[in-house]
Design an enzyme around this catalytic site. Sequence first.
Site, PDB file in Angstrom:
ATOM      1  N   ASP A   8       0.875  -1.181   0.000  1.00 31.69           N
ATOM      2  CA  ASP A   8       0.000   0.000   0.000  1.00 31.69           C
ATOM      3  C   ASP A   8       0.910   1.228   0.000  1.00 31.69           C
ATOM      4  O   ASP A   8       1.723   1.405   0.917  1.00 31.69           O
ATOM      5  CB  ASP A   8      -0.893  -0.032   1.247  1.00 31.69           C
ATOM      6  CG  ASP A   8      -1.831   1.177   1.321  1.00 31.69           C
ATOM      7  OD1 ASP A   8      -1.636   2.158   0.576  1.00 31.69           O
ATOM      8  OD2 ASP A   8      -2.758   1.131   2.147  1.00 31.69           O
ATOM      9  N   LEU A  28       3.259   4.238 -11.441  1.00 28.06           N
ATOM     10  CA  LEU A  28       1.909   4.303 -12.009  1.00 28.06           C
ATOM     11  C   LEU A  28       0.841   4.128 -10.938  1.00 28.06           C
ATOM     12  O   LEU A  28      -0.340   4.328 -11.206  1.00 28.06           O
ATOM     13  CB  LEU A  28       1.720   3.189 -13.059  1.00 28.06           C
ATOM     14  CG  LEU A  28       2.732   3.102 -14.202  1.00 28.06           C
ATOM     15  CD1 LEU A  28       2.346   1.959 -15.150  1.00 28.06           C
ATOM     16  CD2 LEU A  28       2.806   4.403 -14.981  1.00 28.06           C
ATOM     17  N   GLY A  29       1.230   3.724  -9.739  1.00 29.12           N
ATOM     18  CA  GLY A  29       0.253   3.388  -8.697  1.00 29.12           C
ATOM     19  C   GLY A  29      -0.469   4.608  -8.175  1.00 29.12           C
ATOM     20  O   GLY A  29       0.102   5.697  -8.079  1.00 29.12           O
ATOM     21  N   GLY A  30      -1.737   4.413  -7.810  1.00 34.50           N
ATOM     22  CA  GLY A  30      -2.498   5.495  -7.200  1.00 34.50           C
ATOM     23  C   GLY A  30      -3.924   5.524  -7.717  1.00 34.50           C
ATOM     24  O   GLY A  30      -4.329   4.692  -8.515  1.00 34.50           O
ATOM     25  N   SER A  45      -6.679   6.895 -10.015  1.00 37.63           N
ATOM     26  CA  SER A  45      -6.462   7.372 -11.389  1.00 37.63           C
ATOM     27  C   SER A  45      -7.644   8.133 -11.971  1.00 37.63           C
ATOM     28  O   SER A  45      -7.621   8.505 -13.150  1.00 37.63           O
ATOM     29  CB  SER A  45      -6.141   6.178 -12.290  1.00 37.63           C
ATOM     30  OG  SER A  45      -7.248   5.295 -12.311  1.00 37.63           O
ATOM     31  N   ASN A  85      -2.999  14.784 -17.701  1.00 32.23           N
ATOM     32  CA  ASN A  85      -3.529  15.978 -18.382  1.00 32.23           C
ATOM     33  C   ASN A  85      -4.545  16.706 -17.493  1.00 32.23           C
ATOM     34  O   ASN A  85      -4.888  17.860 -17.779  1.00 32.23           O
ATOM     35  CB  ASN A  85      -4.154  15.567 -19.716  1.00 32.23           C
ATOM     36  CG  ASN A  85      -5.461  14.802 -19.559  1.00 32.23           C
ATOM     37  OD1 ASN A  85      -6.527  15.403 -19.483  1.00 32.23           O
ATOM     38  ND2 ASN A  85      -5.402  13.484 -19.492  1.00 32.23           N
ATOM     39  N   HIS A  86      -5.013  16.054 -16.433  1.00 31.70           N
ATOM     40  CA  HIS A  86      -6.001  16.716 -15.575  1.00 31.70           C
ATOM     41  C   HIS A  86      -5.368  17.757 -14.650  1.00 31.70           C
ATOM     42  O   HIS A  86      -6.083  18.408 -13.876  1.00 31.70           O
ATOM     43  CB  HIS A  86      -6.844  15.671 -14.841  1.00 31.70           C
ATOM     44  CG  HIS A  86      -7.643  14.864 -15.828  1.00 31.70           C
ATOM     45  ND1 HIS A  86      -8.716  15.382 -16.516  1.00 31.70           N
ATOM     46  CD2 HIS A  86      -7.433  13.617 -16.330  1.00 31.70           C
ATOM     47  CE1 HIS A  86      -9.163  14.477 -17.376  1.00 31.70           C
ATOM     48  NE2 HIS A  86      -8.406  13.391 -17.281  1.00 31.70           N
ATOM     49  N   TYR A 103      -8.502  14.909  -8.067  1.00 25.28           N
ATOM     50  CA  TYR A 103      -7.520  14.017  -8.693  1.00 25.28           C
ATOM     51  C   TYR A 103      -6.448  14.844  -9.414  1.00 25.28           C
ATOM     52  O   TYR A 103      -5.247  14.630  -9.219  1.00 25.28           O
ATOM     53  CB  TYR A 103      -8.246  13.062  -9.656  1.00 25.28           C
ATOM     54  CG  TYR A 103      -7.344  12.364 -10.636  1.00 25.28           C
ATOM     55  CD1 TYR A 103      -6.406  11.433 -10.207  1.00 25.28           C
ATOM     56  CD2 TYR A 103      -7.424  12.633 -12.011  1.00 25.28           C
ATOM     57  CE1 TYR A 103      -5.570  10.784 -11.123  1.00 25.28           C
ATOM     58  CE2 TYR A 103      -6.613  11.983 -12.918  1.00 25.28           C
ATOM     59  CZ  TYR A 103      -5.686  11.063 -12.474  1.00 25.28           C
ATOM     60  OH  TYR A 103      -4.860  10.430 -13.388  1.00 25.28           O
ATOM     61  N   ARG A 146     -12.580  13.207 -28.168  1.00 24.85           N
ATOM     62  CA  ARG A 146     -11.556  13.965 -27.415  1.00 24.85           C
ATOM     63  C   ARG A 146     -10.211  13.251 -27.462  1.00 24.85           C
ATOM     64  O   ARG A 146      -9.151  13.871 -27.573  1.00 24.85           O
ATOM     65  CB  ARG A 146     -12.038  14.149 -25.974  1.00 24.85           C
ATOM     66  CG  ARG A 146     -10.959  14.611 -25.018  1.00 24.85           C
ATOM     67  CD  ARG A 146     -11.469  14.724 -23.589  1.00 24.85           C
ATOM     68  NE  ARG A 146     -10.378  14.898 -22.656  1.00 24.85           N
ATOM     69  CZ  ARG A 146      -9.732  13.898 -22.054  1.00 24.85           C
ATOM     70  NH1 ARG A 146     -10.069  12.628 -22.289  1.00 24.85           N
ATOM     71  NH2 ARG A 146      -8.732  14.143 -21.239  1.00 24.85           N
TER      72      ARG A 146
HETATM   73  P1  NAI Z   1      -5.595   2.192 -12.786  1.00 23.09           P
HETATM   74  O1  NAI Z   1      -6.555   2.762 -11.814  1.00 23.09           O
HETATM   75  O2  NAI Z   1      -6.071   1.156 -13.725  1.00 23.09           O
HETATM   76  O3  NAI Z   1      -4.323   1.614 -11.996  1.00 23.09           O
HETATM   77  C1  NAI Z   1      -3.821   2.197 -10.821  1.00 23.09           C
HETATM   78  C2  NAI Z   1      -3.289   1.105  -9.946  1.00 23.09           C
HETATM   79  O4  NAI Z   1      -2.832   1.691  -8.728  1.00 23.09           O
HETATM   80  C3  NAI Z   1      -4.349   0.042  -9.564  1.00 23.09           C
HETATM   81  O5  NAI Z   1      -3.926  -1.254  -9.925  1.00 23.09           O
HETATM   82  C4  NAI Z   1      -4.520   0.199  -8.072  1.00 23.09           C
HETATM   83  O6  NAI Z   1      -4.750  -1.025  -7.390  1.00 23.09           O
HETATM   84  C5  NAI Z   1      -3.187   0.824  -7.669  1.00 23.09           C
HETATM   85  N1  NAI Z   1      -3.341   1.563  -6.420  1.00 23.09           N
HETATM   86  C6  NAI Z   1      -4.332   2.400  -6.041  1.00 23.09           C
HETATM   87  N2  NAI Z   1      -4.179   2.795  -4.777  1.00 23.09           N
HETATM   88  C7  NAI Z   1      -3.038   2.216  -4.340  1.00 23.09           C
HETATM   89  C8  NAI Z   1      -2.349   2.243  -3.108  1.00 23.09           C
HETATM   90  N3  NAI Z   1      -2.798   2.945  -2.040  1.00 23.09           N
HETATM   91  N4  NAI Z   1      -1.217   1.514  -3.000  1.00 23.09           N
HETATM   92  C9  NAI Z   1      -0.755   0.786  -4.042  1.00 23.09           C
HETATM   93  N5  NAI Z   1      -1.352   0.720  -5.236  1.00 23.09           N
HETATM   94  C10 NAI Z   1      -2.492   1.434  -5.383  1.00 23.09           C
HETATM   95  O7  NAI Z   1      -4.973   3.426 -13.584  1.00 23.09           O
HETATM   96  P2  NAI Z   1      -4.175   3.409 -14.969  1.00 23.09           P
HETATM   97  O8  NAI Z   1      -5.077   3.840 -16.049  1.00 23.09           O
HETATM   98  O9  NAI Z   1      -3.446   2.141 -15.104  1.00 23.09           O
HETATM   99  O10 NAI Z   1      -3.141   4.610 -14.732  1.00 23.09           O
HETATM  100  C11 NAI Z   1      -1.877   4.395 -14.165  1.00 23.09           C
HETATM  101  C12 NAI Z   1      -1.310   5.731 -13.705  1.00 23.09           C
HETATM  102  O11 NAI Z   1      -1.225   6.621 -14.794  1.00 23.09           O
HETATM  103  C13 NAI Z   1      -2.172   6.422 -12.644  1.00 23.09           C
HETATM  104  O12 NAI Z   1      -1.319   7.079 -11.726  1.00 23.09           O
HETATM  105  C14 NAI Z   1      -2.947   7.450 -13.431  1.00 23.09           C
HETATM  106  O13 NAI Z   1      -3.291   8.574 -12.639  1.00 23.09           O
HETATM  107  C15 NAI Z   1      -1.949   7.808 -14.519  1.00 23.09           C
HETATM  108  N6  NAI Z   1      -2.601   8.251 -15.749  1.00 23.09           N
HETATM  109  C16 NAI Z   1      -3.190   7.321 -16.573  1.00 23.09           C
HETATM  110  C17 NAI Z   1      -3.782   7.714 -17.742  1.00 23.09           C
HETATM  111  C18 NAI Z   1      -4.332   6.718 -18.705  1.00 23.09           C
HETATM  112  O14 NAI Z   1      -4.741   7.117 -19.787  1.00 23.09           O
HETATM  113  N7  NAI Z   1      -4.340   5.430 -18.414  1.00 23.09           N
HETATM  114  C19 NAI Z   1      -3.872   9.140 -18.105  1.00 23.09           C
HETATM  115  C20 NAI Z   1      -3.232  10.027 -17.146  1.00 23.09           C
HETATM  116  C21 NAI Z   1      -2.612   9.578 -16.024  1.00 23.09           C
HETATM  117  C1  15L Z   2      -6.475  10.229 -16.608  1.00 23.40           C
HETATM  118  O1  15L Z   2      -5.756  10.897 -15.859  1.00 23.40           O
HETATM  119  C2  15L Z   2      -7.075   8.955 -16.145  1.00 23.40           C
HETATM  120  O2  15L Z   2      -6.209   8.255 -15.262  1.00 23.40           O
HETATM  121  C3  15L Z   2      -7.469   8.023 -17.265  1.00 23.40           C
HETATM  122  O3  15L Z   2      -8.367   7.049 -16.733  1.00 23.40           O
HETATM  123  C4  15L Z   2      -8.092   8.724 -18.482  1.00 23.40           C
HETATM  124  O4  15L Z   2      -9.399   9.065 -18.186  1.00 23.40           O
HETATM  125  C5  15L Z   2      -7.262   9.936 -18.884  1.00 23.40           C
HETATM  126  O5  15L Z   2      -6.823  10.739 -17.801  1.00 23.40           O
HETATM  127  C6  15L Z   2      -8.014  10.868 -19.870  1.00 23.40           C
HETATM  128  O6  15L Z   2      -8.063  12.070 -19.620  1.00 23.40           O
HETATM  129  O7  15L Z   2      -8.480  10.368 -20.877  1.00 23.40           O
END
Ligand code: NAI
Ligand code: 15L
Length: 265
Positions: free
Chosen positions: A49, A69-71, A73, A110-111, A134, A172
Amino acid sequence: MKRLLITGAAGGLGSAMRARLVKHAEKVRVSDIADLGAAAPHEELVACDLGDASAVHRLVEGCDGILHLGGISIEDKFSKIINANILGLHNLYEAARAHGQPRILFASSNHTVGYYRQDEQIDVTAPMRPDGLYGVSKCFGEALARMYFEKFGQETALVRIGSCMEKPKNHRMLSTWMSYDDFDALIACVFRAPMLGCPIIWGVSDNDSRWWDNSHAAYLGWRPQDNAERFRAELDAAMPRPGPSEPLALYQGGQFTQDPIFKED
Ligand code: NAI
Ligand code: 15L
């Protein structure tokens, strides 16, 4: 690298990138709070965690690079965002400071700038305009990383990811999409660069309709190869284009700009 740590490895992006990391490091330490499945021969699985400071301290030990990447999202309750994205990030940077300052790629978003309009072109000098809690947590992450760079020389790539997924899901994302291949190439550039510093990098493919200017980061040698335009006809056929005053077409952050502040239980 000898050992690369990936956090958030069970998430959408983590799952997609995990198998590709074998070429970046001899060992990959794979971490999440969610189930990580079975380890490949080059992998070490560590449940952690991010909000637990001593667990994060152990997690980072022995790593010479971190793909963070964790957190949380998406927009969520502030209590959840605080644990993963605020405390978690502080824990990660303190652990990195204690363990030789491995280079970090921080998945920002981008947010951080979601309230710019889609008819505006911006570069990294544009003031932050987060579109929710976020987004604010990602602004905090960028500021924290910058402070650790100024104070201690900790290098971080602050990658403001647009939409990193297999293909764009709406109109978008013809502007915001980054392909997995382009992200993979960016990871290589970040961890191989002789000098990184602490740049903000827009995580976006070479889309015809992109809004963000990465020219300040040309020194990293990252040249995205994909272009979301090839999906336009498919999207036009699958869904109506949003009207010009709908959030999806108005603001860079799209629908996130309309999210409420979620109430705690
Ligand atoms: P996701 O939500 O699918 O994956 C995030 C992972 O972090 C999850 O597996 C979750 O279990 C883990 N997590 C959450 N809280 C935690 C904690 N307290 N300790 C340890 N692990 C924890 O998100 P995704 O789409 O894979 O994104 C990965 C990263 O990239 C995130 O930080 C997100 O904000 C960022 N991001 C992603 C975008 C996208 O298009 N996928 C766009 C912009 C940013
Ligand atoms: C993010 O920051 C999110 O983690 C992802 O789930 C997408 O929604 C992405 O931005 C987006 O703006 O498309």
